[in-house]
Motif scaffolding. Structure first.
Motif, PDB file in Angstrom:
ATOM      1  N   UNK A   1       5.713  23.735  11.870  1.00  0.00           N
ATOM      2  CA  UNK A   1       4.408  23.395  12.415  1.00  0.00           C
ATOM      3  C   UNK A   1       4.472  22.038  13.100  1.00  0.00           C
ATOM      4  N   UNK A   2       3.445  21.730  13.871  1.00  0.00           N
ATOM      5  CA  UNK A   2       3.407  20.437  14.561  1.00  0.00           C
ATOM      6  C   UNK A   2       3.285  19.283  13.574  1.00  0.00           C
TER       7      UNK A   2
ATOM      8  N   UNK B   1       4.253  30.419   4.120  1.00  0.00           N
ATOM      9  CA  UNK B   1       3.808  31.200   5.279  1.00  0.00           C
ATOM     10  C   UNK B   1       4.885  31.343   6.347  1.00  0.00           C
ATOM     11  N   UNK B   2       5.537  30.257   6.726  1.00  0.00           N
ATOM     12  CA  UNK B   2       6.538  30.367   7.794  1.00  0.00           C
ATOM     13  C   UNK B   2       7.741  31.190   7.331  1.00  0.00           C
ATOM     14  N   UNK B   3       8.314  30.940   6.132  1.00  0.00           N
ATOM     15  CA  UNK B   3       9.420  31.803   5.699  1.00  0.00           C
ATOM     16  C   UNK B   3       9.052  33.278   5.650  1.00  0.00           C
TER      17      UNK B   3
ATOM     18  N   UNK C   1       1.394  29.028  10.819  1.00  0.00           N
ATOM     19  CA  UNK C   1       2.506  29.950  10.606  1.00  0.00           C
ATOM     20  C   UNK C   1       3.756  29.572  11.382  1.00  0.00           C
ATOM     21  N   UNK C   2       3.763  28.417  12.018  1.00  0.00           N
ATOM     22  CA  UNK C   2       4.965  27.909  12.651  1.00  0.00           C
ATOM     23  C   UNK C   2       5.145  28.298  14.105  1.00  0.00           C
ATOM     24  N   UNK C   3       5.930  27.504  14.818  1.00  0.00           N
ATOM     25  CA  UNK C   3       6.321  27.773  16.200  1.00  0.00           C
ATOM     26  C   UNK C   3       7.815  27.524  16.303  1.00  0.00           C
ATOM     27  N   UNK C   4       8.461  28.223  17.242  1.00  0.00           N
ATOM     28  CA  UNK C   4       9.921  28.129  17.334  1.00  0.00           C
ATOM     29  C   UNK C   4      10.356  27.072  18.335  1.00  0.00           C
ATOM     30  N   UNK C   5      11.537  26.524  18.066  1.00  0.00           N
ATOM     31  CA  UNK C   5      12.150  25.608  19.015  1.00  0.00           C
ATOM     32  C   UNK C   5      13.663  25.649  18.812  1.00  0.00           C
TER      33      UNK C   5
END
Length: 295
Positions: free
Chosen positions: A278-279, A244-246, A286-290
């Motif tokens: 993800x946390x 999902x994230x990719x 679906x991920x979060x950016x940092x």
């Protein structure tokens, strides 16, 4: 075919790479997808695409520049440029770590991804949706490394700087565990993690050098794959959930509006040089950016 979005994915014969192709293949976006699913064998994994999309299988060894050039030229015979590159192919030798296997891991994972980026970048489209996605690992907080190594990662200005970090690790690993730990690389099997940290650093550098392309990286989490089973326990995520994230980074909205469902096919904010995860490694979101270099 003139209006198709051309996507190249590496390491698609199994695992997360196969999951990425499966998830992409069933999307019905405004722009149809031509998905090049590549692996060393070029195996056809039998994935069914929606009526709007096409899957093409190809042989590709990311450690061999001749193989990459040959594959690249075959794509460019049909398309003027590549729109999206997803660098997923990787190996892990943690379960049998030796200095020799550590070198194999670095050469394959970091060296192979570097080869792909360097040879593909001149042939990437410069359209608003042009992207590179590097699949890495969430177990790479800079705090896991010694202070001197942390500073060297933060000070990277060229690919040669990253190469030197890789050689420094391999040199320490060849001298044994005491030297590896004393050198700031940590103890135990570290080659997979270090290879992914090098890719993370390269992602940040390439994003700065190529502002017209969105270049990001991500961790798929703990996925039910051969590599996932090297850890103790049962990986809870399916390959498609790990994809999902990719896939979001390839064709989704990279802004906060994409955090909930990926925003696949929607217009995206121009976000580059970020690390998405993800946390939790078991989360199917679906991920979060940092910013990795701040961790």
């Amino acid at each position: 075919m003139m209006n198709t979005l051309v996507i190249v994915v590496t390491g698609t014969n199994r695992g997360v790479g196969k999951g990425i192709v499966q998830l992409l293949a069933r999307q019905q976006l405004e722009q149809p997808l031509t998905i090049y699913a590549t692996s060393r064998s070029g195996a056809d994994t039998g994935i069914q695409a929606s009526s709007t999309n096409v899957i093409k299988y190809g042989k590709l060894d990311i450690t061999d520049q001749t193989s990459i050039q040959s594959f690249l030229q075959s794509v460019l015979k049909e398309h003027s440029a590549i729109d999206v590159l997803i660098n997923n192919a990787a190996v892990s030798n943690d379960y049998r770590e030796t200095p020799e296997y550590a070198e194999e891991t670095i050469r394959n994972n970091y060296g192979g991804t570097k080869n792909m980026c360097e040879l593909f970048l001149p042939n990437m489209s410069r359209k608003p949706w042009s992207r590179i996605v590097n699949v890495v690992s969430g177990y790479n907080q800079l705090s896991k490394y010694g202070l001197e190594i942390q500073e060297k990662f933060r000070a990277v200005k060229t690919i040669s700087d990253i190469d030197a970090l890789g050689e420094s690790y391999l040199g320490a690993a060849k001298q044994g565990q005491d030297a590896q730990k004393a050198g700031g690389w940590g103890s135990g099997a570290r080659s997979y993690k270090v290879s992914k940290a090098l890719i993370l650093a390269m992602t940040m550098l390439l994003a700065k050098q190529n502002p017209e392309i969105m270049i990001n990286c991500c961790c798929p989490g703990w996925v039910d794959t051969a590599m996932g089973h090297q850890a103790k326990g049962t990986p809870p995520k399916t390959p498609e959930e790990g994809a999902r994230i990719p896939v979001r980074l390839a064709v989704g909205d990279l802004g906060v509006n994409g955090d909930e469902d990926g925003g696949l096919g929607k217009e995206s904010e121009r976000i580059s040089g970020k690390f998405f995860e993800n946390d939790s490694i078991i989360s199917t979101e679906w991920g979060k950016s940092k910013l990795w270099l701040e961790t």
